[in-house]
Design a protein around this motif. Structure first.
Motif, PDB file in Angstrom:
ATOM      1  N   PHE A  28       5.976  -1.792  -6.735  1.00 13.24           N
ATOM      2  CA  PHE A  28       4.591  -1.319  -6.785  1.00 13.24           C
ATOM      3  C   PHE A  28       4.239  -0.215  -5.770  1.00 13.24           C
ATOM      4  O   PHE A  28       3.762   0.849  -6.153  1.00 13.24           O
TER       5      PHE A  28
ATOM      6  N   PHE B 131      -0.190 -11.710   2.978  1.00 12.25           N
ATOM      7  CA  PHE B 131      -1.398 -12.514   2.964  1.00 12.25           C
ATOM      8  C   PHE B 131      -1.094 -14.003   2.841  1.00 12.25           C
ATOM      9  O   PHE B 131      -0.026 -14.399   2.391  1.00 12.25           O
TER      10      PHE B 131
ATOM     11  N   GLU C 175      -7.373  -6.108  -2.744  1.00 10.68           N
ATOM     12  CA  GLU C 175      -7.212  -5.894  -1.309  1.00 10.68           C
ATOM     13  C   GLU C 175      -5.754  -5.516  -0.984  1.00 10.68           C
ATOM     14  O   GLU C 175      -5.504  -4.574  -0.234  1.00 10.68           O
ATOM     15  N   ALA C 176      -4.819  -6.249  -1.587  1.00 13.02           N
ATOM     16  CA  ALA C 176      -3.402  -5.968  -1.336  1.00 13.02           C
ATOM     17  C   ALA C 176      -3.061  -4.547  -1.785  1.00 13.02           C
ATOM     18  O   ALA C 176      -2.379  -3.810  -1.075  1.00 13.02           O
ATOM     19  N   ALA C 177      -3.554  -4.152  -2.959  1.00 18.38           N
ATOM     20  CA  ALA C 177      -3.272  -2.811  -3.469  1.00 18.38           C
ATOM     21  C   ALA C 177      -3.856  -1.752  -2.546  1.00 18.38           C
ATOM     22  O   ALA C 177      -3.216  -0.742  -2.241  1.00 18.38           O
TER      23      ALA C 177
ATOM     24  N   LEU D 106      -9.256  -2.103   5.991  1.00 18.97           N
ATOM     25  CA  LEU D 106      -9.773  -2.761   4.794  1.00 18.97           C
ATOM     26  C   LEU D 106     -11.226  -3.130   5.075  1.00 18.97           C
ATOM     27  O   LEU D 106     -12.065  -3.167   4.197  1.00 18.97           O
TER      28      LEU D 106
ATOM     29  N   ARG E 274      -2.021   4.000   5.457  1.00 20.09           N
ATOM     30  CA  ARG E 274      -1.851   2.597   5.085  1.00 20.09           C
ATOM     31  C   ARG E 274      -0.431   2.317   4.618  1.00 20.09           C
ATOM     32  O   ARG E 274       0.045   1.192   4.697  1.00 20.09           O
TER      33      ARG E 274
ATOM     34  N   ASN F 162      -6.054  -1.947   9.434  1.00 19.64           N
ATOM     35  CA  ASN F 162      -5.765  -0.975   8.370  1.00 19.64           C
ATOM     36  C   ASN F 162      -7.025  -0.562   7.608  1.00 19.64           C
ATOM     37  O   ASN F 162      -6.971  -0.051   6.509  1.00 19.64           O
TER      38      ASN F 162
ATOM     39  N   ARG G 207       7.802  -6.470  -0.690  1.00 19.51           N
ATOM     40  CA  ARG G 207       6.852  -5.466  -1.180  1.00 19.51           C
ATOM     41  C   ARG G 207       6.225  -4.701  -0.013  1.00 19.51           C
ATOM     42  O   ARG G 207       6.086  -3.476  -0.058  1.00 19.51           O
TER      43      ARG G 207
ATOM     44  N   ASN H  85      -0.912 -12.807  -2.919  1.00 19.46           N
ATOM     45  CA  ASN H  85      -1.480 -11.687  -3.663  1.00 19.46           C
ATOM     46  C   ASN H  85      -0.449 -10.876  -4.427  1.00 19.46           C
ATOM     47  O   ASN H  85      -0.452  -9.643  -4.397  1.00 19.46           O
TER      48      ASN H  85
ATOM     49  N   MET I 211       1.691   0.906   7.080  1.00 19.11           N
ATOM     50  CA  MET I 211       1.370  -0.446   7.529  1.00 19.11           C
ATOM     51  C   MET I 211       1.467  -1.411   6.365  1.00 19.11           C
ATOM     52  O   MET I 211       0.617  -1.428   5.495  1.00 19.11           O
TER      53      MET I 211
ATOM     54  N   ALA J  19      -4.406  -2.105   0.626  1.00 17.54           N
ATOM     55  CA  ALA J  19      -3.611  -2.118   1.856  1.00 17.54           C
ATOM     56  C   ALA J  19      -2.321  -1.327   1.675  1.00 17.54           C
ATOM     57  O   ALA J  19      -1.753  -0.818   2.635  1.00 17.54           O
TER      58      ALA J  19
ATOM     59  N   MET K 178       1.369  -5.130   4.603  1.00 19.44           N
ATOM     60  CA  MET K 178       0.518  -6.287   4.876  1.00 19.44           C
ATOM     61  C   MET K 178       0.910  -7.444   3.974  1.00 19.44           C
ATOM     62  O   MET K 178       1.193  -7.252   2.797  1.00 19.44           O
TER      63      MET K 178
END
Lengths: 218, 344
Positions: free
Chosen positions: B105, B88, A121-123, B54, B81, B52, B153, B92, B84, A125, B86
């Motif tokens: 990344f 968590f 999910e993070a990737a 998801l 994306r 976004n 990140r 993550n 934006m 996003a 994000m």
């Protein structure tokens, strides 16, 4: 034990190693992408596609359910097409690789299922495309587990390779059967067993070691 | 800058329709910190994931700077994306990468040149205060440090918006405060719009400019934080406010507590609730002078929101019995809610 016997055992060990590792390599080349495909087309994943997922799953299951000794014989025409002959180590590699591939595919799929969904999910996003998710998230994160699966696969292949004798591929299993079991030579049989056990231990030890080296979760 | 129009999301579970979100309308202005508060299961996670995409909304529009995201092709959406970031609740982070690798990344995803990545990542680690941890793996970091890495990140692709999904819910209070301060700092310094979801009014109070209260997939109240606090219309909103104004009674008092006063236990224990409706007069000292009583503050949580004094005080009053009860009536007159706990 005669010199000739010793040489034979040495050659047998070498043949087993070649069959195990080369077919393991090709088994992974075939099985890894299939495993990734199985995972990515699952319900809720990035490339969710019921038709593809079901079709691949059926093929994988079908190949996994064929007993290996039958797979070798059944595949002879195909083997001949690929390596030009149906006897010898080269001929055994084809069914061994094909036999290992669906096994590897399921193993890889399972390894990928262990990855926390939040990472994918993070990737996503961050704007990662499916192939980037596979290369940069799924495979690196599952690497320790995949290496463990690789040692399990290789150990299974040590066992399978004993059946390579059916197509004249030789190997330790064949010697143990021919000279030990059929020829009533307990010494040969026991030496073969010890060599096989040693081989399995070495594979397991190396697998554990490498897996630990690449695991940064703890 | 972000606009949600008539947004709805329906899930199907064994052919039963579940309306996770229904008819959400929301506008987040550029540069503001927008909080969405709700209990678990209210739909707030789904809501932030719809921003976004998801989660793809069942109907309605998601507009970012006027562009309807629901109509974009997958590759155009991937590009959007990147505007934006994000973060968590569970961070993550990639366990296989170092802190540096994790922050790099998003830049690797767009094939940024090595030098650019090097420079940018070090800058960001400086910003979140983790330069010395760049070669550590996430497993060796504390929760707060992990969230800082996640923030760095999220900022790597120079986003205009930062979406925070319960970003502080897994952290202890002190770490929560420092992460919230960092978010506020990022909002001010880099002019990044922040949308956050939470179940804690403390978080909203600490950094949000505007807030929306969500329950059962619907927005039941929205507006500026100070307005909502001083003038909450719905009961749920009031509950959220109260929960952030909660004071505990120490065990020592609870053990000694009786419901009627007697010879040995004459001191009255009360909770006074100041909910913004009360005036800003010094009611406490006035009562002391008027009724000739003594008081002791045992526990209190007070805050100023806009112009209103909001909060709760746990107090012990000592004096003549009838004078004390007159004082309580006086408080009620002044719109301070009085909750009698008992006598100690």
């Amino acid at each position: 034990m005669s010199d000739a016997m010793l040489w034979m055992l040495l050659r047998g060990t070498w043949e087993t190693i070649v069959m195990t590792f080369v077919s393991g390599f090709f088994g992974f080349c075939l099985g890894l992408p299939v495993g990734v495909l199985l995972f990515m087309t699952r319900d809720g994943q990035m490339l969710a596609n019921k038709t593809v997922n079901r079709t691949v799953a059926v093929l994988v299951n079908a190949f996994r359910s064929v007993p290996f000794i039958i797979l070798i014989v059944w595949m002879i025409p195909f083997t001949r097409l690929v390596v030009g002959t149906s006897i010898g180590v080269g001929a055994a590699l084809v069914p061994l690789s094909i036999g290992a591939a669906p096994f590897v595919a399921r193993m890889v799929e399972n390894c990928l299922l262990e990855i926390p969904h939040g990472l994918i999910e993070a990737a996503r996003a961050m704007g990662a495309k499916p192939l980037q998710v596979v290369n940069k998230v799924l495979l690196p994160e599952a690497l320790p587990a995949i290496i463990n699966s690789a040692s399990i696969t290789l150990i299974t292949l040590v066992g399978y390779s004993a059946m390579g004798g059916a197509v004249g591929a030789g190997g330790l299993g064949h010697i143990g059967y021919q000279y030990g079991y059929v020829g009533y030579d307990a010494l040969i049989m026991n030496v073969v067993l010890i060599l096989l056990v040693a081989l399995v231990f070495i594979i397991q030890f190396l697998g554990d070691y490498i897996s630990k080296q690449v695991d940064h979760r703890k | 800058m972000i606009e949600l129009k008539n947004l709805s999301k329906v899930f199907y579970k064994k052919n039963i329709e579940i309306h996770a979100l229904s008819d959400i309308n929301l506008t987040v202005a550029e540069g503001c910190v927008y909080g969405i508060i709700g209990s678990s299961g209210a739909g707030k996670s789904t809501l932030i994931r719809c921003i976004n995409l998801l989660e793809r909304p069942t109907s309605g529009e998601v507009l970012l700077n006027g562009v309807n995201l629901t109509l974009l092709t997958p590759s155009a959406l991937a590009k959007v994306r990147r505007q934006m970031g994000m973060i968590f609740q569970h961070f993550n982070l990639l366990s296989s990468r170092t802190v540096f690798g994790n922050v790099a990344f998003p830049l690797e995803l767009i094939n940024a040149p090595k030098q650019t990545i090097q420079k940018k990542v070090l800058e960001l680690l400086e910003l979140v205060g983790l330069s010395n941890k760049k070669d550590d793996y996430p497993a060796n970091l504390s929760g707060g440090q992990k969230q800082r890495v996640a923030i760095a990140r999220a900022l790597a692709s120079d986003p205009e918006v930062l979406l925070c999904d319960e970003a502080t819910s897994a952290l202890d209070p002190a770490t929560t405060r420092s992460i919230l301060e960092l978010l506020k700092d990022i909002n001010k310094r880099l002019n990044i719009t922040v949308v956050l979801i939470t179940h804690e009014m403390e978080v909203v109070k600490a950094i949000c400019d505007e807030v929306a209260v969500i329950a059962d997939g619907k927005i039941i109240e929205q507006g500026e934080v100070s307005d909502i606090f001083s003038n909450a219309k719905s009961e749920l909103t009031q509950q959220f406010i109260n929960s952030s104004m909660h004071v505990d009674i120490a065990h020592d008092y609870l053990n000694r507590l009786v419901q009627a006063s007697d010879e040995t236990k004459k001191d009255l224990l009360v909770k006074l609730h100041f909910d913004g409706a009360s005036t800003n007069e010094p009611v406490l000292s006035a009562a002391v002078k008027l009724f000739n009583i003594d008081y002791e503050i045992i526990n209190a949580k007070m805050d100023t929101l806009g112009k209103a004094q909001v909060g709760v005080m746990l107090m012990k009053f000592n004096g003549e019995v009838n004078k004390i009860s007159e004082a309580m009536d006086y408080f009620k007159d002044k719109k301070v809610e009085v909750e009698i706990i008992g006598y100690v």
